[in-house]
Design an enzyme around this catalytic site. Structure first.
Site, PDB file in Angstrom:
ATOM      1  N   HIS A 108       0.907  -1.152   0.000  1.00  0.00           N
ATOM      2  CA  HIS A 108       0.000   0.000   0.000  1.00  0.00           C
ATOM      3  C   HIS A 108       0.941   1.194   0.000  1.00  0.00           C
ATOM      4  O   HIS A 108       1.809   1.301   0.881  1.00  0.00           O
ATOM      5  CB  HIS A 108      -0.888  -0.038   1.253  1.00  0.00           C
ATOM      6  CG  HIS A 108      -1.840   1.104   1.405  1.00  0.00           C
ATOM      7  ND1 HIS A 108      -3.202   0.935   1.632  1.00  0.00           N
ATOM      8  CD2 HIS A 108      -1.649   2.452   1.388  1.00  0.00           C
ATOM      9  CE1 HIS A 108      -3.794   2.120   1.739  1.00  0.00           C
ATOM     10  NE2 HIS A 108      -2.859   3.057   1.605  1.00  0.00           N
ATOM     11  N   HIS A 150       3.283   4.203   0.358  1.00  0.00           N
ATOM     12  CA  HIS A 150       3.677   4.951   1.552  1.00  0.00           C
ATOM     13  C   HIS A 150       5.030   5.576   1.326  1.00  0.00           C
ATOM     14  O   HIS A 150       5.851   5.059   0.564  1.00  0.00           O
ATOM     15  CB  HIS A 150       3.719   4.047   2.791  1.00  0.00           C
ATOM     16  CG  HIS A 150       4.626   2.860   2.652  1.00  0.00           C
ATOM     17  ND1 HIS A 150       4.228   1.700   2.020  1.00  0.00           N
ATOM     18  CD2 HIS A 150       5.909   2.649   3.044  1.00  0.00           C
ATOM     19  CE1 HIS A 150       5.220   0.824   2.045  1.00  0.00           C
ATOM     20  NE2 HIS A 150       6.268   1.378   2.650  1.00  0.00           N
TER      21      HIS A 150
END
Ligand code: 5GP
Ligand code: ZN
Length: 114
Positions: free
Chosen positions: A97, A99
């Site tokens: 995800h 980041h």
């Protein structure tokens, strides 16, 4: 939300995290295993597998993640800081995800790229 994504679960409040900043589209929280005196992760609330994919699909949100990285660093007392986007397992990415690592207080003379 992607099922089985730990950062989607943090966004949803299903897993606790030490939040340091939040906007409509982003969340910043302390890394659970800090590698620097300041180690915060800034993520988009929406799921994309990595930072470049995010920037291709939703450039405005990518810009907000980057902007928030600077806001958080200054809020935490760091004018100078490093931003790291690990992309791909071979480059050390473990959470898929998007980041950015906001790292403050590293010894610049010891950095890989220094
Ligand atoms: P990556 O290696 O994918 O670039 O970075 C993932 C980061 O997420 C790692 O530095 C790791 O310590 C952090 N991390 C993994 N799981 C959690 C968690 O549940 N909570 C928090 N706060 N950080 C996590
Ligand atoms: Zn996710």
């Amino acid at each position: 939300m992607a099922t089985d994504c730990i950062f989607c679960k943090i966004v949803a409040g299903e897993i606790p995290a030490e939040k340091v900043a939040e906007t409509d589209t982003t969340l910043a929280f302390r890394d659970i295993n800090p590698k620097a005196p300041l180690h915060v992760l800034v993520i988009p609330k929406v799921h994309h597998p990595d930072a470049a994919s995010l920037a291709s699909a939703e450039p405005q949100i990518a810009a907000e993640v980057l902007s928030q990285a600077g806001v958080v660093a200054r809020q935490e007392g760091y004018e100078d800081y490093n931003l790291v986007f690990n992309t791909g397992a071979g480059a050390g990415q473990t959470v898929f995800h998007a980041h950015v690592h906001v790292l403050g207080g590293l010894d610049a003379s010891k950095l890989f790229l220094a």
